[in-house]
Motif scaffolding. Structure first.
Motif, short mmCIF file in Angstrom:
data_model
loop_
_atom_site.label_atom_id
_atom_site.label_comp_id
_atom_site.label_asym_id
_atom_site.label_seq_id
_atom_site.Cartn_x
_atom_site.Cartn_y
_atom_site.Cartn_z
N LYS A 56 -11.53 10.76 -13.51
CA LYS A 56 -10.71 10.97 -12.32
C LYS A 56 -11.57 11.06 -11.06
CE LYS A 56 -7.58 14.41 -10.31
NZ LYS A 56 -6.79 15.65 -10.57
N GLN A 57 -12.68 11.76 -11.12
CA GLN A 57 -13.54 11.91 -9.95
C GLN A 57 -14.16 10.57 -9.53
OE1 GLN A 57 -16.38 14.96 -10.90
NE2 GLN A 57 -14.93 16.63 -10.55
N VAL A 58 -14.43 9.72 -10.50
CA VAL A 58 -14.99 8.41 -10.18
C VAL A 58 -13.98 7.56 -9.43
CG1 VAL A 58 -15.93 6.28 -11.15
CG2 VAL A 58 -16.56 8.48 -12.14
N ILE A 59 -12.74 7.55 -9.93
CA ILE A 59 -11.68 6.79 -9.26
C ILE A 59 -11.41 7.35 -7.87
CG2 ILE A 59 -9.24 6.19 -9.36
CD1 ILE A 59 -9.45 6.07 -12.36
N ASP A 60 -11.42 8.67 -7.74
CA ASP A 60 -11.19 9.29 -6.44
C ASP A 60 -12.28 8.89 -5.45
OD1 ASP A 60 -9.74 10.87 -4.69
OD2 ASP A 60 -10.91 12.65 -5.12
N ALA A 61 -13.51 8.79 -5.91
CA ALA A 61 -14.61 8.37 -5.04
C ALA A 61 -14.50 6.89 -4.69
CB ALA A 61 -15.95 8.66 -5.72
N LEU A 62 -14.03 6.08 -5.64
CA LEU A 62 -13.91 4.64 -5.39
C LEU A 62 -12.88 4.33 -4.30
CD1 LEU A 62 -14.08 3.14 -9.01
CD2 LEU A 62 -15.82 2.97 -7.21
N ILE A 63 -11.90 5.23 -4.13
CA ILE A 63 -10.87 5.00 -3.11
C ILE A 63 -11.49 4.88 -1.73
CG2 ILE A 63 -8.83 5.99 -1.99
CD1 ILE A 63 -8.29 4.94 -4.76
N ASN A 120 0.82 -1.21 0.00
CA ASN A 120 0.00 0.00 0.00
C ASN A 120 0.85 1.26 0.00
OD1 ASN A 120 -2.52 -1.20 -0.07
ND2 ASN A 120 -2.67 -1.37 2.14
N ALA A 121 2.01 1.20 0.65
CA ALA A 121 2.89 2.37 0.68
C ALA A 121 3.30 2.76 -0.73
CB ALA A 121 4.11 2.09 1.54
N VAL A 122 3.58 1.76 -1.56
CA VAL A 122 4.00 2.02 -2.94
C VAL A 122 2.79 2.38 -3.81
CG1 VAL A 122 5.09 1.06 -4.99
CG2 VAL A 122 5.99 0.50 -2.71
N ALA A 123 1.79 1.48 -3.81
CA ALA A 123 0.62 1.70 -4.67
C ALA A 123 -0.15 2.94 -4.26
CB ALA A 123 -0.29 0.47 -4.62
N GLY A 124 -0.30 3.15 -2.94
CA GLY A 124 -1.05 4.32 -2.48
C GLY A 124 -0.37 5.62 -2.85
N THR A 125 0.96 5.66 -2.78
CA THR A 125 1.69 6.87 -3.16
C THR A 125 1.54 7.14 -4.66
OG1 THR A 125 3.31 6.47 -1.39
CG2 THR A 125 3.94 7.99 -3.15
N VAL A 126 1.63 6.09 -5.46
CA VAL A 126 1.48 6.26 -6.91
C VAL A 126 0.07 6.75 -7.25
CG1 VAL A 126 1.46 5.07 -9.12
CG2 VAL A 126 3.25 4.56 -7.44
N ILE A 127 -0.93 6.15 -6.61
CA ILE A 127 -2.32 6.54 -6.88
C ILE A 127 -2.55 7.99 -6.47
CG2 ILE A 127 -4.72 6.13 -6.22
CD1 ILE A 127 -4.02 3.16 -5.99
N ALA A 128 -2.04 8.38 -5.30
CA ALA A 128 -2.20 9.76 -4.85
C ALA A 128 -1.52 10.72 -5.81
CB ALA A 128 -1.63 9.92 -3.44
N TRP A 129 -0.34 10.33 -6.29
CA TRP A 129 0.39 11.16 -7.26
C TRP A 129 -0.43 11.37 -8.53
CZ3 TRP A 129 5.45 13.27 -7.24
CH2 TRP A 129 5.88 13.75 -8.48
N VAL A 130 -0.99 10.30 -9.05
CA VAL A 130 -1.77 10.40 -10.30
C VAL A 130 -3.01 11.24 -10.09
CG1 VAL A 130 -3.13 9.06 -11.95
CG2 VAL A 130 -0.90 8.21 -11.21
N LEU A 131 -3.70 11.05 -8.95
CA LEU A 131 -4.94 11.79 -8.71
C LEU A 131 -4.69 13.28 -8.51
CD1 LEU A 131 -6.84 9.35 -6.31
CD2 LEU A 131 -7.33 9.82 -8.72
#
Length: 279
Positions: free
Chosen positions: A102-109, A83-94
């Protein structure tokens, strides 16, 4: 006799000594935390010591308990690092990228926060179980447990890193890029030191949630002792066979581990933030 004009100033000084919090508000906080946290923990510790210190040690040193605790901590640590790796990458992209949906993926988190975890287990079993529509069978495997734990813990890192990234000043990055610094060097030297405290905090919360998770793994994991049975399922098993003292003892071990990890990571994060602000 104290002048009337001095009395408000004295009252203000007294409130300042309390950090601007009135005694009544402080009392409410202490009472609420005691009822919801302190008293249940005290009751749990008391139950775990029903058989005395020897009974406690016997309960947590059984081969079945040790195997379950080691497996739980190992899986939780692995999921937290993932999660430390994937979560950082996801936060970076968002934060840094704009794209359709983008808003849909942000809500799915945030969906794992709102979704009952048993529903997640049903969904995972339907998708990766014996009748998997995609041909991937993870039921009764450690990979299935890791997937379930990752599902419920991913938001912690993403939501911890996102606010920091939004406030991150990009001037230093642009200056470094204009001087010819490669992207990885810019991230490692400029961005990562700022993100690290948030990543550490989110990782700690992810670990604490993972070692106590139950609902999401109850179906996909299979509860196989020594293979996929995690601590929460072992605790339930002890309660079902009429051994609440041993169940409480294992719970206390998990509680202590969570407290130590969270306290350590928050202390490290605080020191890193202070060092970053000082520099």
């Amino acid at each position: 006799m104290t002048p009337r004009s001095v009395r408000p100033a004295r009252r203000m000084r007294e409130r300042f000594r309390l950090g601007g919090v009135s005694p009544a508000a402080l009392g409410v906080v202490v009472l609420w935390v005691s009822v919801l946290v302190a008293l249940p923990i005290a009751a749990l510790v008391a139950t775990s010591l029903t058989g005395g210190p020897r009974g406690f040690l016997a309960a947590v040193s059984r081969p079945s308990a040790l195997n379950t605790l080691v497996l739980t901590l190992a899986l939780a640590a692995g999921v937290s690092l993932l999660n430390a790796v994937a979560g950082t990458v996801i936060a970076w992209v968002l934060v840094r990228d704009d794209f359709r949906g983008k808003q849909v993926i942000d809500a799915l988190i945030d969906l794992p926060f709102a979704l009952p975890t048993i529903v997640a287990s049903i969904v995972l079993l339907s998708l990766y179980g014996p009748e998997s529509p995609i041909g991937v069978h993870l039921s009764g495997t450690r990979a299935g447990v890791v997937l379930a734990l990752a599902f419920v813990t991913l938001p912690f890192v993403v939501r911890a890193v996102q606010p920091v990234m939004r406030e991150l000043d990009t001037d230093a990055e642009e200056a470094a890029a204009s001087l010819g610094a490669p992207g990885w060097t810019i991230f490692r030297q400029i961005v990562w030191p700022v993100l690290l405290p948030a990543v550490a905090s989110g990782t700690g919360l992810s670990f604490a949630r993972a070692i106590g998770e139950f609902g999401s793994v109850v179906l996909i994991g299979g509860n196989l002792p020594g293979r996929t049975q995690i601590a929460s399922q072992y605790i339930q098993q002890l309660i079902e066979v009429g051994d609440p003292a041993s169940a409480a003892a294992v719970s206390v071990v998990l509680l202590v581990v969570s407290f130590v990890v969270l306290t350590t990571l928050r202390g490290v994060s605080s020191r890193m933030q202070q060092r970053e602000e000082a520099s």
